[in-house]
Design a protein around this motif. Structure first.
Motif, PDB file in Angstrom:
ATOM      1  N   MET A 187       1.317   6.378   4.294  1.00 55.75           N
ATOM      2  CA  MET A 187       0.146   6.966   4.910  1.00 55.75           C
ATOM      3  C   MET A 187      -0.082   8.402   4.451  1.00 55.75           C
ATOM      4  O   MET A 187      -1.225   8.818   4.271  1.00 55.75           O
ATOM      5  CB  MET A 187       0.273   6.914   6.440  1.00 55.75           C
ATOM      6  CG  MET A 187      -0.949   7.453   7.184  1.00 55.75           C
ATOM      7  SD  MET A 187      -2.541   6.719   6.641  1.00 55.75           S
ATOM      8  CE  MET A 187      -2.259   4.993   7.050  1.00 55.75           C
ATOM      9  N   PRO A 191       0.838  -1.203   0.000  1.00 57.27           N
ATOM     10  CA  PRO A 191       0.000   0.000   0.000  1.00 57.27           C
ATOM     11  C   PRO A 191       0.866   1.243   0.000  1.00 57.27           C
ATOM     12  O   PRO A 191       2.012   1.218   0.468  1.00 57.27           O
ATOM     13  CB  PRO A 191      -0.799  -0.123   1.295  1.00 57.27           C
ATOM     14  CG  PRO A 191       0.033  -1.011   2.165  1.00 57.27           C
ATOM     15  CD  PRO A 191       0.713  -1.971   1.251  1.00 57.27           C
ATOM     16  N   GLN A 214       0.484   9.578   1.561  1.00 59.10           N
ATOM     17  CA  GLN A 214      -0.133   9.502   0.242  1.00 59.10           C
ATOM     18  C   GLN A 214      -1.591   9.055   0.361  1.00 59.10           C
ATOM     19  O   GLN A 214      -2.459   9.555  -0.379  1.00 59.10           O
ATOM     20  CB  GLN A 214       0.654   8.527  -0.642  1.00 59.10           C
ATOM     21  CG  GLN A 214       0.144   8.416  -2.066  1.00 59.10           C
ATOM     22  CD  GLN A 214       0.338   9.690  -2.869  1.00 59.10           C
ATOM     23  OE1 GLN A 214       0.984  10.623  -2.413  1.00 59.10           O
ATOM     24  NE2 GLN A 214      -0.243   9.741  -4.054  1.00 59.10           N
ATOM     25  N   GLN A 215      -1.885   8.133   1.282  1.00 64.18           N
ATOM     26  CA  GLN A 215      -3.270   7.722   1.514  1.00 64.18           C
ATOM     27  C   GLN A 215      -4.101   8.905   1.987  1.00 64.18           C
ATOM     28  O   GLN A 215      -5.260   9.072   1.589  1.00 64.18           O
ATOM     29  CB  GLN A 215      -3.315   6.591   2.554  1.00 64.18           C
ATOM     30  CG  GLN A 215      -2.664   5.295   2.114  1.00 64.18           C
ATOM     31  CD  GLN A 215      -2.800   4.210   3.156  1.00 64.18           C
ATOM     32  OE1 GLN A 215      -3.844   4.080   3.813  1.00 64.18           O
ATOM     33  NE2 GLN A 215      -1.755   3.403   3.338  1.00 64.18           N
ATOM     34  N   ALA A 251      -6.164   7.149   7.675  1.00 59.95           N
ATOM     35  CA  ALA A 251      -5.898   8.305   6.818  1.00 59.95           C
ATOM     36  C   ALA A 251      -6.899   9.414   7.080  1.00 59.95           C
ATOM     37  O   ALA A 251      -6.547  10.603   7.092  1.00 59.95           O
ATOM     38  CB  ALA A 251      -5.941   7.886   5.351  1.00 59.95           C
ATOM     39  N   CYS A 280      -4.833  -0.209   1.817  1.00 57.10           N
ATOM     40  CA  CYS A 280      -4.901   1.102   2.462  1.00 57.10           C
ATOM     41  C   CYS A 280      -5.754   1.046   3.721  1.00 57.10           C
ATOM     42  O   CYS A 280      -6.618   0.170   3.856  1.00 57.10           O
ATOM     43  CB  CYS A 280      -5.472   2.149   1.494  1.00 57.10           C
ATOM     44  SG  CYS A 280      -4.325   2.643   0.198  1.00 57.10           S
ATOM     45  N   ASP A 281      -5.542   1.979   4.609  1.00 54.75           N
ATOM     46  CA  ASP A 281      -6.317   2.089   5.846  1.00 54.75           C
ATOM     47  C   ASP A 281      -7.051   3.432   5.824  1.00 54.75           C
ATOM     48  O   ASP A 281      -6.537   4.432   6.329  1.00 54.75           O
ATOM     49  CB  ASP A 281      -5.398   2.004   7.062  1.00 54.75           C
ATOM     50  CG  ASP A 281      -6.160   1.914   8.380  1.00 54.75           C
ATOM     51  OD1 ASP A 281      -7.361   2.269   8.394  1.00 54.75           O
ATOM     52  OD2 ASP A 281      -5.563   1.502   9.385  1.00 54.75           O
ATOM     53  N   PRO A 282      -8.243   3.476   5.226  1.00 54.17           N
ATOM     54  CA  PRO A 282      -8.941   4.755   5.091  1.00 54.17           C
ATOM     55  C   PRO A 282      -9.303   5.394   6.424  1.00 54.17           C
ATOM     56  O   PRO A 282      -9.330   6.619   6.528  1.00 54.17           O
ATOM     57  CB  PRO A 282     -10.198   4.393   4.284  1.00 54.17           C
ATOM     58  CG  PRO A 282     -10.398   2.932   4.517  1.00 54.17           C
ATOM     59  CD  PRO A 282      -9.022   2.366   4.663  1.00 54.17           C
ATOM     60  N   SER A 306     -12.771   2.923   1.325  1.00 57.44           N
ATOM     61  CA  SER A 306     -12.041   1.665   1.226  1.00 57.44           C
ATOM     62  C   SER A 306     -12.192   1.049  -0.158  1.00 57.44           C
ATOM     63  O   SER A 306     -11.247   0.477  -0.709  1.00 57.44           O
ATOM     64  CB  SER A 306     -12.532   0.690   2.300  1.00 57.44           C
ATOM     65  OG  SER A 306     -11.822  -0.529   2.226  1.00 57.44           O
ATOM     66  N   LEU A 315      -9.889   3.282  -2.622  1.00 55.84           N
ATOM     67  CA  LEU A 315      -8.450   3.365  -2.403  1.00 55.84           C
ATOM     68  C   LEU A 315      -7.764   2.070  -2.836  1.00 55.84           C
ATOM     69  O   LEU A 315      -8.401   1.020  -2.915  1.00 55.84           O
ATOM     70  CB  LEU A 315      -8.155   3.632  -0.926  1.00 55.84           C
ATOM     71  CG  LEU A 315      -8.591   4.997  -0.376  1.00 55.84           C
ATOM     72  CD1 LEU A 315      -8.309   5.065   1.126  1.00 55.84           C
ATOM     73  CD2 LEU A 315      -7.887   6.132  -1.098  1.00 55.84           C
TER      74      LEU A 315
END
Length: 226
Positions: free
Chosen positions: A22, A19, A24-25, A58, A53-55, A46, A49
């Motif tokens: 962070m 992924p 960038q997320q 973020a 990723c961890d929405p 989610s 992305l």
């Protein structure tokens, strides 16, 4: 053929690429919220992305970054959106403000739905002590402050009504749990001091000016039987 091992299964289920970082997320979440006309849920983020990723994380970082800015990231129901900082809302006022006055019947019906949702039409009528006209609910639905909820699993499967995210957004509420209580409304002068009618257990904003044609008549069917 050689037997598959647990390591093979693990490698096949892993994402092809790691992924993004962070920061960038966080930028991705910022772009999605900025471009969206409606609040965006964590589930929607989610889905949009890249894998892994961890929405939620973020989103939390983005909210912290905008906490003291001119715009903030606000939670509205299940979604999130950019909104003007509350202390700067006066800058958004214009010279011409169009006001749409709700009838007393509409205010009472809206209050009952907000404080008792999900609630059926029959329950609204029981609390108010008078039939709810078709026009009252139509007006609230047209304003997108009220929508149909799930049907009750009872005889006839009556429809229920709930307030919308548009309603929450208009009044700056994160959820219906943030609605003011009776004591707060009385302190603000928005609740009559006289005791409510029997069965009326929700705060009601009084409308001193009766509007012509607002009398509640016999109940009409709002939806056709299915």
């Amino acid at each position: 053929m050689p037997d598959r091992t647990d390591d093979d299964d693990a490698s096949s289920s892993a994402p092809d690429f790691p992924p993004p970082p962070m920061d960038q997320q966080e930028r991705m979440v910022e772009a999605i919220l900025f471009a969206s006309a409606q609040p965006v849920s964590v589930r929607d983020l989610s889905a949009r992305l890249p894998a892994g990723c961890d929405p939620a994380e973020a989103l939390a970082a983005l909210r912290r970054r905008y906490a003291d800015r001119g715009v903030t990231v606000e939670r509205l129901g299940d979604g999130y959106a950019f909104r003007t900082a509350p202390d700067l809302s006066f800058l958004m006022q214009t010279e011409t403000i169009e006001q749409r006055r709700l009838s007393r019947a509409a205010v009472e019906t809206l209050a009952i739905i907000a404080y008792h949702q999900p609630v059926t039409r029959a329950e609204i009528e029981e609390i108010r002590g008078v039939a709810v006209s078709r026009g009252t609910l139509d007006q609230l639905i047209e304003m997108e402050w009220v929508r149909m909820g799930r049907r009750r699993m009872t005889p006839g499967r009556p429809a229920t009504f709930v307030v919308t995210e548009v309603f929450l957004d208009h009044f700056g509420l994160e959820s219906a749990r943030d609605l003011p209580g009776l004591s707060e409304l009385r302190a603000a002068g928005l609740l009559e001091s006289r005791p409510p009618a029997e069965g009326m257990a929700v705060p009601v904003v009084p409308d001193d000016e009766d509007q012509e044609g607002d009398a509640e008549g016999p109940a009409e069917d709002l939806f056709e039987d299915e």
